[in-house]
Design an enzyme around this catalytic site. Structure first.
Site, PDB file in Angstrom:
ATOM      1  CB  SER A   1     -28.136 -34.189   3.639  1.00 25.96           C
ATOM      2  OG  SER A   1     -29.145 -34.409   3.794  1.00 25.96           O
TER       3      SER A   1
ATOM      4  CB  THR B   1      -3.058  -5.321  -8.994  1.00 23.62           C
ATOM      5  OG1 THR B   1      -1.602  -5.253  -8.640  1.00 23.62           O
ATOM      6  CG2 THR B   1      -2.919  -5.803 -10.427  1.00 23.62           C
TER       7      THR B   1
ATOM      8  N   GLY C   1      -2.759  -2.892  -3.503  1.00 21.01           N
ATOM      9  CA  GLY C   1      -1.895  -3.268  -2.625  1.00 21.01           C
ATOM     10  C   GLY C   1      -2.300  -3.815  -1.348  1.00 21.01           C
ATOM     11  CG  HIS C   2      -5.204  -1.956   1.063  1.00 18.32           C
ATOM     12  ND1 HIS C   2      -5.434  -1.878   2.593  1.00 18.32           N
ATOM     13  CD2 HIS C   2      -5.225  -0.754   0.608  1.00 18.32           C
ATOM     14  CE1 HIS C   2      -5.332  -0.639   2.885  1.00 18.32           C
ATOM     15  NE2 HIS C   2      -5.146   0.090   1.725  1.00 18.32           N
TER      16      HIS C   2
ATOM     17  N   GLY D   1     -33.787 -33.311   6.553  1.00 19.37           N
ATOM     18  CA  GLY D   1     -34.740 -32.581   7.699  1.00 19.37           C
ATOM     19  C   GLY D   1     -33.768 -32.214   8.994  1.00 19.37           C
ATOM     20  CG  LEU D   2     -34.062 -28.436  11.105  1.00 20.10           C
ATOM     21  CD1 LEU D   2     -35.201 -27.560  11.767  1.00 20.10           C
ATOM     22  CD2 LEU D   2     -32.607 -28.044  11.172  1.00 20.10           C
ATOM     23  CB  SER D   3     -31.304 -33.141  14.806  1.00 19.27           C
ATOM     24  OG  SER D   3     -31.401 -33.869  15.924  1.00 19.27           O
TER      25      SER D   3
ATOM     26  CB  VAL E   1      -0.918   0.250   1.436  1.00 21.32           C
ATOM     27  CG1 VAL E   1      -1.854   1.270   1.195  1.00 21.32           C
ATOM     28  CG2 VAL E   1      -1.714  -1.488   1.267  1.00 21.32           C
TER      29      VAL E   1
ATOM     30  CE  LYS F   1      -0.244  -1.387  -5.769  1.00 23.77           C
ATOM     31  NZ  LYS F   1       0.516  -0.441  -4.428  1.00 23.77           N
TER      32      LYS F   1
END
Length: 634
Positions: A541, A111, A113-114, A467-469, A33, A37
């Site tokens: 899943s 481009t 620099g950070h 589905g959820l638990s 930075v 450039k």
């Protein structure tokens, strides 16, 4: 235009014709930075008299309004086009500029620099042939200097200019310049650069930009412009083996069939033999067709349509190649990967890999190690975060044609795309095909899925309960299997908890392990399906991407997604295993629905009301749906 009239003769057509035959150099400016450039490129354009009159007027006004040089011209504003860049005085995005001198044409990428914009720097470097790496003479070699140098090397750039900027702020001290040059050459010796040219300069004052500076009598090397106009870069792409990724099969009528694309390397003539790596077939070029007529020869960079003397099956995504120098063709390879997205890499997740004109589902099968881009050390890791670099193995759903990136950047580079958001998440450089990809082949078997299913008298399917638990999916799946078994069906139930006692006992509950959990179960389900069975899969899943990956393992109509839609509050009230209570207490940090996201299906084949109906009613709905599909042949 200011100054441009000196380059343009009275005959504009003659001028444009002369431009066509000039060589082109693509280069990038990078560094830390505030190394200057944008100021450097702005000064380069200014001193070369390559700025249009309206640009001059805008630049003068902007310099007074948002510039950092008082009443003087702020050259960086020629490149910093975004409002946020001007407000902060930094470069955020990649800025491209085209310019031309009497000796050469240029495209420069300025481009950021950070560190947080490192991915933008990689984007700019991916097409460059030379890098101008700036160093502030007051600060010397910084972490970002090392980081950018490594990334420049990673994307295949072998020519580097070390531009030691702001020499005016160190009284043009030769000792400062030589010290920085020696330090840089010492650490860059391991990066594989072919040439490092060090130049002391001042972007603000114009020293050694266009003309040699009287302030640096101790320096006898070229100015920046001299070097850019004369440096020899990569071996011409024309000299490499012929490669043409097919973008389009051109079939306007029954009498014409051509293969269109841009030649990325080599040359081709009518009468030349070409090969299709995917099939091994060869053919002979009949004609090179363009909008301006047929050509006697076509070279890298030209967009053409090739017609062949022989009828060969060629599709979009294939690569036409020289028969005696063919690319590799494999579905597994090792590659370097630069992660470019805020969401981290999940090995095992299915991404879309795009290489040339080919797109194919792919997954990172093994993250071998990460590369510390500050120290270049190899570090263990299970994932990649934004801007991290790793070496990994990739597994594709089908083979693709490619060259090692070091041999051909066009056919060895690829991107990974998230299959749901369509965001580009990574850029990759192929190293080599894995031996296992060429040593392992499908064994032809006489008994197949159709024969096994016919013997059992049923249509094999995968019923994927998600589905959820606590949603009731395992209870429903169990009842469905009992009902099907009573009907004489051949079934097998894969339950999430049961599978984790054996096949997946080595996996935890991080996102990465959840992805691998489903990948393995998907493959096992496919094996049971191939055996002709009806497979019931009961897994939370949680991610759509992995459920989609499992679906794509099966043929059309073989995968039925069954969503047991039970609200979280109902699941939590049931809490049959006491897991929600533990999750609320912070004892299960990655529990789905509490500490980890659940993504409901968008278009499941069947939705069950897990809160409003009994498990017996829900099971019967599944069975009746399955019977109806069998009856209708769906």
């Amino acid at each position: 235009m200011s100054g441009q009239s000196e380059l343009i003769s009275d005959d504009i057509l003659a001028y444009l014709k002369a431009q066509e035959h000039k060589g082109m150099l693509r280069f990038i400016t990078c560094g830390s930075v505030d190394d200057g450039k944008s100021s450097l490129i702005g000064r380069l354009l200014w001193d070369s008299k390559l700025i249009f009159d309206d640009q001059l007027a805008t630049l003068a006004a902007d310099s007074k309004r948002v510039g950092t040089q008082g009443d003087n011209i702020d050259y960086a504003l020629l490149l910093d086009g975004l409002q946020a860049e001007r407000e902060q005085g930094i470069t955020i995005d990649v800025a491209y500029r085209y310019f031309s001198t009497d000796k050469r044409k240029f495209i420069v990428a300025d481009t950021p620099g950070h560190e947080q914009y490192t991915r933008n720097m990689v984007t700019g470097a991916s097409t460059a042939e030379l890098a101008v790496i700036l160093v502030d003479a007051r600060k010397g070699i910084l972490t970002q200097t090392r980081r950018h140098s490594f990334l420049v090397s990673l994307v295949g750039i072998r020519k580097v200019v070390l531009a030691v900027n702001k020499m005016d702020l160190v009284a043009y001290a030769a000792s400062t310049f030589h010290s920085i040059r020696e330090q840089y050459e010492a650490f860059a010796s391991q990066l594989g650069f072919e040439d490092i040219t060090s130049i002391p300069l001042s972007a603000l004052k114009g020293d050694n930009i266009i003309e040699p500076s009287a302030n640096t009598p101790w320096y006898s090397g070229p100015t920046l412009m001299d070097h850019l106009e004369t440096v020899e870069v990569f071996k011409s792409e024309i000299e490499k083996p012929f490669r043409l990724p097919v973008q389009w099969v051109n079939r306007p009528n029954l009498d014409f069939r051509g293969f269109s694309g841009t030649i990325v390397s080599g040359r081709v003539r009518p009468g030349d033999d070409i090969a299709v790596p995917s099939s091994g077939r060869t053919g002979r070029v009949k004609a090179i067709v363009t909008m301006d007529g047929d050509l006697d020869i076509a070279v890298a960079g030209q967009a053409v349509t090739l017609t062949l003397e022989d009828e060969i099956d060629i599709s979009r995504g294939e690569v036409l190649a020289a028969p005696l120098a063919r690319p590799d063709y494999a579905d597994q390879f090792e590659a370097k990967l630069v992660w470019m997205h805020e969401d981290h890499l999940l090995p095992g997740r299915s991404y879309l890999l795009k290489i040339g004109s080919c797109s194919v589902p792919a997954q990172v099968s093994d993250l071998k190690y990460k590369i510390n881009i500050n120290t270049f050390e190899h570090e263990p890791g299970k994932t990649l975060e934004l801007n991290e670099v790793g070496v990994c193995n990739l597994s594709l759903s089908k083979p693709v044609s490619f060259d090692p990136y070091k041999d051909n950047r066009a056919t060895g580079g690829f991107i990974l795309v998230d299959r749901f958001s369509h965001a580009t998440v990574a850029a990759g450089m192929i190293e080599f095909a894995l031996r296992r990809a060429t040593n392992i082949h499908w064994q032809a078997l006489d008994v197949d899925k159709r024969g096994r299913a016919a013997h059992m008298g049923q249509i094999p399917r995968v019923l994927w309960f998600t589905g959820l638990s606590g949603s009731g999916k395992s209870t429903v799946a169990n009842l469905v299997e009992k009902r099907l078994l009573s009907m004489g069906k051949h079934t097998y139930l894969l339950d999430g908890d049961n599978v984790r006692h054996g096949l997946n006992k080595d996996l935890g509950f991080t996102d990465t392990d959840r992805v691998e959990n489903i990948r393995r179960v998907g493959e096992v389900s496919k094996l049971f399906l191939d055996a002709g069975m009806i497979v019931l899969v009961s897994f939370i899943s949680p991610f759509r991407s992995e459920r989609r990956m499992a679906r794509e393992l099966m043929d059309e109509g073989e995968f039925l997604e069954v969503y047991v839609n039970t609200p979280l509050e109902v699941c939590e009230q049931r809490d049959p295993k006491g897991l929600y209570k533990k999750a609320r207490a912070g004892e299960l940090p990655n529990f789905t629905g509490i500490g980890s996201e659940y993504q409901p299906p968008e278009n499941p084949e069947l939705v069950l009301d897990g809160a409003g109906q009994t498990p017996e009613v829900l099971a019967e709905q599944v069975v009746q749906t399955l019977l109806e599909l069998e009856r209708t042949g769906g």
